[in-house]
Design a protein around this motif. Sequence first.
Motif, PDB file in Angstrom:
ATOM      1  N   GLU A 344       0.862  -1.293  -0.038  1.00 13.96           N
ATOM      2  CA  GLU A 344      -0.061  -0.015   0.072  1.00 13.96           C
ATOM      3  C   GLU A 344       0.788   1.156  -0.031  1.00 13.96           C
ATOM      4  OE1 GLU A 344      -2.500  -0.518   3.337  1.00 13.96           O
ATOM      5  OE2 GLU A 344      -3.952  -1.999   2.519  1.00 13.96           O
ATOM      6  N   VAL A 345       1.773   1.133   0.756  1.00 12.57           N
ATOM      7  CA  VAL A 345       2.612   2.454   0.794  1.00 12.57           C
ATOM      8  C   VAL A 345       3.425   2.689  -0.572  1.00 12.57           C
ATOM      9  CG1 VAL A 345       5.071   3.268   1.767  1.00 12.57           C
ATOM     10  CG2 VAL A 345       3.359   2.384   3.172  1.00 12.57           C
ATOM     11  N   GLU A 346       3.892   1.505  -1.038  1.00  8.41           N
ATOM     12  CA  GLU A 346       4.572   1.750  -2.286  1.00  8.41           C
ATOM     13  C   GLU A 346       3.737   2.271  -3.361  1.00  8.41           C
ATOM     14  OE1 GLU A 346       6.003  -2.205  -3.381  1.00  8.41           O
ATOM     15  OE2 GLU A 346       7.968  -2.151  -1.938  1.00  8.41           O
ATOM     16  N   HIS A 347       2.193   1.549  -3.400  1.00  9.62           N
ATOM     17  CA  HIS A 347       1.188   2.235  -4.351  1.00  9.62           C
ATOM     18  C   HIS A 347       1.049   3.578  -4.147  1.00  9.62           C
ATOM     19  CE1 HIS A 347      -2.174   1.878  -6.763  1.00  9.62           C
ATOM     20  NE2 HIS A 347      -2.992   2.576  -6.219  1.00  9.62           N
ATOM     21  N   VAL A 348       0.663   3.981  -2.864  1.00 15.26           N
ATOM     22  CA  VAL A 348       0.679   5.518  -2.678  1.00 15.26           C
ATOM     23  C   VAL A 348       1.870   6.323  -3.182  1.00 15.26           C
ATOM     24  CG1 VAL A 348       0.432   7.204  -0.848  1.00 15.26           C
ATOM     25  CG2 VAL A 348      -0.720   5.125  -0.733  1.00 15.26           C
ATOM     26  N   SER A 349       3.192   5.927  -2.975  1.00 11.93           N
ATOM     27  CA  SER A 349       4.245   6.516  -3.371  1.00 11.93           C
ATOM     28  C   SER A 349       4.455   6.606  -4.781  1.00 11.93           C
ATOM     29  CB  SER A 349       5.419   5.989  -2.884  1.00 11.93           C
ATOM     30  OG  SER A 349       5.720   4.668  -3.340  1.00 11.93           O
ATOM     31  N   ARG A 350       3.940   5.349  -5.427  1.00  5.06           N
ATOM     32  CA  ARG A 350       3.989   5.477  -6.974  1.00  5.06           C
ATOM     33  C   ARG A 350       2.972   6.522  -7.445  1.00  5.06           C
ATOM     34  NH1 ARG A 350       4.255  -0.997  -8.093  1.00  5.06           N
ATOM     35  NH2 ARG A 350       6.296  -1.387  -7.442  1.00  5.06           N
ATOM     36  N   ARG A 351       1.589   6.441  -6.713  1.00  2.03           N
ATOM     37  CA  ARG A 351       0.721   7.566  -7.423  1.00  2.03           C
ATOM     38  C   ARG A 351       1.305   8.873  -7.317  1.00  2.03           C
ATOM     39  NH1 ARG A 351      -4.734   5.698  -7.522  1.00  2.03           N
ATOM     40  NH2 ARG A 351      -5.124   7.765  -8.308  1.00  2.03           N
ATOM     41  N   LEU A 352       1.688   9.165  -5.781  1.00  3.31           N
ATOM     42  CA  LEU A 352       2.304  10.637  -5.652  1.00  3.31           C
ATOM     43  C   LEU A 352       3.197  10.868  -6.721  1.00  3.31           C
ATOM     44  CD1 LEU A 352       2.633  10.532  -1.826  1.00  3.31           C
ATOM     45  CD2 LEU A 352       1.168  11.880  -3.223  1.00  3.31           C
ATOM     46  N   GLU A 353       4.233   9.968  -6.975  1.00  5.53           N
ATOM     47  CA  GLU A 353       5.312  10.327  -7.992  1.00  5.53           C
ATOM     48  C   GLU A 353       4.785  10.474  -9.429  1.00  5.53           C
ATOM     49  OE1 GLU A 353       7.936   7.088  -7.824  1.00  5.53           O
ATOM     50  OE2 GLU A 353       9.100   7.580  -5.649  1.00  5.53           O
ATOM     51  N   SER A 355       1.709  11.476 -10.037  1.00  2.00           N
ATOM     52  CA  SER A 355       1.143  12.858 -10.130  1.00  2.00           C
ATOM     53  C   SER A 355       2.083  13.982 -10.170  1.00  2.00           C
ATOM     54  CB  SER A 355       0.207  13.027  -8.602  1.00  2.00           C
ATOM     55  OG  SER A 355       1.043  12.865  -7.699  1.00  2.00           O
ATOM     56  N   GLU A 356       3.158  13.696  -9.596  1.00  2.00           N
ATOM     57  CA  GLU A 356       4.194  14.923  -9.632  1.00  2.00           C
ATOM     58  C   GLU A 356       4.848  15.029 -10.898  1.00  2.00           C
ATOM     59  OE1 GLU A 356       6.888  14.100  -6.569  1.00  2.00           O
ATOM     60  OE2 GLU A 356       5.707  14.690  -4.828  1.00  2.00           O
ATOM     61  N   ARG A 357       5.097  13.722 -11.396  1.00  2.00           N
ATOM     62  CA  ARG A 357       5.659  13.607 -12.720  1.00  2.00           C
ATOM     63  C   ARG A 357       4.534  14.300 -13.888  1.00  2.00           C
ATOM     64  NH1 ARG A 357       7.889   7.581 -13.029  1.00  2.00           N
ATOM     65  NH2 ARG A 357       9.733   7.730 -11.408  1.00  2.00           N
ATOM     66  N   GLN A 358       3.345  14.065 -13.868  1.00  2.00           N
ATOM     67  CA  GLN A 358       2.245  14.877 -14.703  1.00  2.00           C
ATOM     68  C   GLN A 358       2.241  16.154 -14.514  1.00  2.00           C
ATOM     69  OE1 GLN A 358      -1.192  12.963 -13.924  1.00  2.00           O
ATOM     70  NE2 GLN A 358      -0.693  10.907 -14.969  1.00  2.00           N
ATOM     71  N   LEU A 515      -5.851  22.837 -15.413  1.00  7.08           N
ATOM     72  CA  LEU A 515      -4.946  22.266 -14.786  1.00  7.08           C
ATOM     73  C   LEU A 515      -5.037  22.233 -13.307  1.00  7.08           C
ATOM     74  CD1 LEU A 515      -1.780  23.152 -16.842  1.00  7.08           C
ATOM     75  CD2 LEU A 515      -2.861  20.736 -16.725  1.00  7.08           C
ATOM     76  N   GLY A 516      -5.460  23.547 -12.771  1.00  9.98           N
ATOM     77  CA  GLY A 516      -5.533  23.727 -11.395  1.00  9.98           C
ATOM     78  C   GLY A 516      -6.765  22.627 -10.953  1.00  9.98           C
ATOM     79  N   SER A 517      -7.849  22.713 -11.722  1.00 13.02           N
ATOM     80  CA  SER A 517      -8.956  21.879 -11.265  1.00 13.02           C
ATOM     81  C   SER A 517      -8.551  20.230 -11.179  1.00 13.02           C
ATOM     82  CB  SER A 517     -10.144  22.205 -12.256  1.00 13.02           C
ATOM     83  OG  SER A 517      -9.854  21.689 -13.622  1.00 13.02           O
ATOM     84  N   ASN A 518      -7.797  20.133 -12.426  1.00 10.70           N
ATOM     85  CA  ASN A 518      -7.496  18.569 -12.271  1.00 10.70           C
ATOM     86  C   ASN A 518      -6.619  18.396 -10.995  1.00 10.70           C
ATOM     87  OD1 ASN A 518      -8.856  18.136 -14.795  1.00 10.70           O
ATOM     88  ND2 ASN A 518      -6.996  18.759 -15.991  1.00 10.70           N
ATOM     89  N   HIS A 519      -5.587  19.224 -10.548  1.00  6.52           N
ATOM     90  CA  HIS A 519      -4.797  19.173  -9.558  1.00  6.52           C
ATOM     91  C   HIS A 519      -5.574  18.987  -8.289  1.00  6.52           C
ATOM     92  CE1 HIS A 519      -1.053  19.408  -7.122  1.00  6.52           C
ATOM     93  NE2 HIS A 519      -1.640  20.326  -6.658  1.00  6.52           N
ATOM     94  N   ARG A 520      -6.639  19.903  -8.223  1.00  2.79           N
ATOM     95  CA  ARG A 520      -7.694  19.756  -6.946  1.00  2.79           C
ATOM     96  C   ARG A 520      -8.283  18.575  -7.178  1.00  2.79           C
ATOM     97  NH1 ARG A 520     -10.323  25.951  -7.270  1.00  2.79           N
ATOM     98  NH2 ARG A 520      -8.581  26.846  -6.699  1.00  2.79           N
ATOM     99  N   GLU A 521      -8.919  18.020  -8.139  1.00  2.00           N
ATOM    100  CA  GLU A 521      -9.344  16.719  -8.153  1.00  2.00           C
ATOM    101  C   GLU A 521      -8.483  15.591  -7.764  1.00  2.00           C
ATOM    102  OE1 GLU A 521     -10.714  16.068 -12.261  1.00  2.00           O
ATOM    103  OE2 GLU A 521     -12.526  17.455 -11.998  1.00  2.00           O
ATOM    104  N   LEU A 523      -5.852  15.924  -5.900  1.00  3.29           N
ATOM    105  CA  LEU A 523      -5.877  16.186  -4.428  1.00  3.29           C
ATOM    106  C   LEU A 523      -6.720  15.543  -3.587  1.00  3.29           C
ATOM    107  CD1 LEU A 523      -4.337  19.447  -4.038  1.00  3.29           C
ATOM    108  CD2 LEU A 523      -3.250  17.622  -3.445  1.00  3.29           C
ATOM    109  N   LEU A 524      -8.119  15.530  -4.102  1.00  2.00           N
ATOM    110  CA  LEU A 524      -9.266  14.960  -3.483  1.00  2.00           C
ATOM    111  C   LEU A 524      -9.273  13.778  -3.806  1.00  2.00           C
ATOM    112  CD1 LEU A 524     -12.127  17.342  -4.971  1.00  2.00           C
ATOM    113  CD2 LEU A 524     -11.491  17.258  -2.375  1.00  2.00           C
ATOM    114  N   ASP A 525      -8.761  13.270  -4.681  1.00  2.00           N
ATOM    115  CA  ASP A 525      -8.503  11.438  -4.960  1.00  2.00           C
ATOM    116  C   ASP A 525      -7.462  10.998  -4.080  1.00  2.00           C
ATOM    117  OD1 ASP A 525     -10.448  11.359  -7.030  1.00  2.00           O
ATOM    118  OD2 ASP A 525      -8.779  11.858  -8.502  1.00  2.00           O
TER     119      ASP A 525
END
Length: 579
Positions: A344-353, A355-358, A515-521, A523-525
């Motif tokens: 789960e931690v790896e999945h969350v870190s991958r999702r964060l990475e 999103s940061e790359r995007q 892009l801001g709205s996508n970023h907010r979405e 963040l909500l996800d």
Amino acid sequence: MKGNNLRSAGAEVLGKLLARNKTLCRLVLEWNALGVWEEAFSAFCDGLGSNNTLTHLDLRNNQISHHGAAALALALRRSGSLEELDLRWNNLGLLGGRSLLEALQSNKSMVKLKVAGNNIPSDPLKAIEQTAGHNSDRQTTLRENHSRTQVLSREIQTLKEEKGRQFLSLMETIDRQKEEMGRSNRSASVQISHLQEALNERKSAVKALTAKLQMAEAALALSEQKNQSLGERLSRLEAEKEDEREKQSRRRKKEEEDSLLREGKLLREIQNLTETNGQLRSKGEELEQRCKSQQQQIFELKQELANSTAELKMRLAQADDRLEMEKRRSKQALEDSESLRQKEVEHVSRRLEESERQLQERVLKLEEQRIQLEEEVSKGKAACVTERVHAEEELGRVRSQLRLQEQEHVSLLEEKLRSVRSSLQEVQLHCSQQKQTISELQAKNGQQSAEMDGCRRRVEELQQELAGKDQERVAEVSRVKVELQEQIALLQAEMMAQGGLKAKISALERELKVLGSNHREALLDKESEISSLLEKLRLKEAEIQRIREDEAHRASCLQSAIRAYVQGSPLGHFGSPRK
């Protein structure tokens, strides 16, 4: 210091004061004579130019001429803090108005400049008012942009802090769960050690029982030896009795005739011996019965010991199997929970990475688009500069008769360029609000303002050359007019191109909003994923608690079974024969 008749000495002292003072913000010098002596007033202007704290200066009715206005213009070019200047009711004239207008074009902090009652024509007055208005608009836009950048930076900082807090809270929960798992493992190990100690005690008790059995066997062997010795004694007594009987019979045969008394005595002795023999036989029988009962008890004790040892071995094997199974289950559960947490931690870190790359890719795309726009703007500026250079070279051939008309045209062109540049600056500021590279854009804006100052200085130099070239031909005026019209058409085309750039910038702003709205979405996800992870962690904690309760229940059951077994052990049976 209004109405104090300050003259040359006062002007010099005030210039020194302004050059050294760092706290004075407002200075009123109305109704004095500071402008009469040019050298003293130039010293005052030098001090004013080196000051960076004064914001309001009142120089009404000070007899300032166009020379003093030129010194003031130099001071305004150097000063960066003066916002309001009152020069009403002096003798500045047309030259003084022009010098002040040129200084205002290079000064960005001046907001109000009052020059009424100075014999300045209407055109320079309007130009001065327009430049002051532009400066005030620029100051307001800069303040608004600064406030907006501060708000955006604060929001970004708060978002970063919230993300950091959420990540820290997740790490703390994971550490707590690891600590709790370690504690549960420690408690399980402690319980296992207690059980092993109880088993060791039980083994020691079994060893003591075996020692007692050995002692009982030794006692039985001693009793058997005693029985054998008693049997030997009985056989000896019997042999002795037979010998005595034979002797007595012989003696009776020999002495039947000799002594009846001795026979009676012998009879009595025989009766006594028979009684003693019966007692000895009864005692021997009792001893034999006791030996048989002891042998039977020993056999029963051996059987009970064999049964108890077999049961103990079975129970020990079962307890060891249960302990090993529970250890394996607990280890498997711990490994599964740790693997699930790591996944789960790896999945969350991958999702964060991801999103940061995007986001980084989107920011890079926006920066590329911004660079393209800046290149287009720089190309347009270069074209404008080249065209202006050609126009100024041709305007240098025009005579002094059309100087005013050309100045009007140039002022109109400058106003258009200023409006275009102000619109470009506003667009650049609006774009910089949505990005994180605000400092770089501000530096670029500073460079552009410096380039604009250079262009204005070039225009001033060209205007001075126009003032010096008063004797050129009149026939070139029509051609110059036609060329000016062509330049106006080119400028209008540039305005259209700038309108297209504005449309592109608005499209970029829309993309930034999307892009801001996508970023907010996103963040909500992420927040929903974090909540789901927290729920999973709670479920895992409940499962761990249930496993702990099961382990505690099993340990208590094992302890109760061992206690019951210890209480029901054959120690009580061994006590009675020992007694």
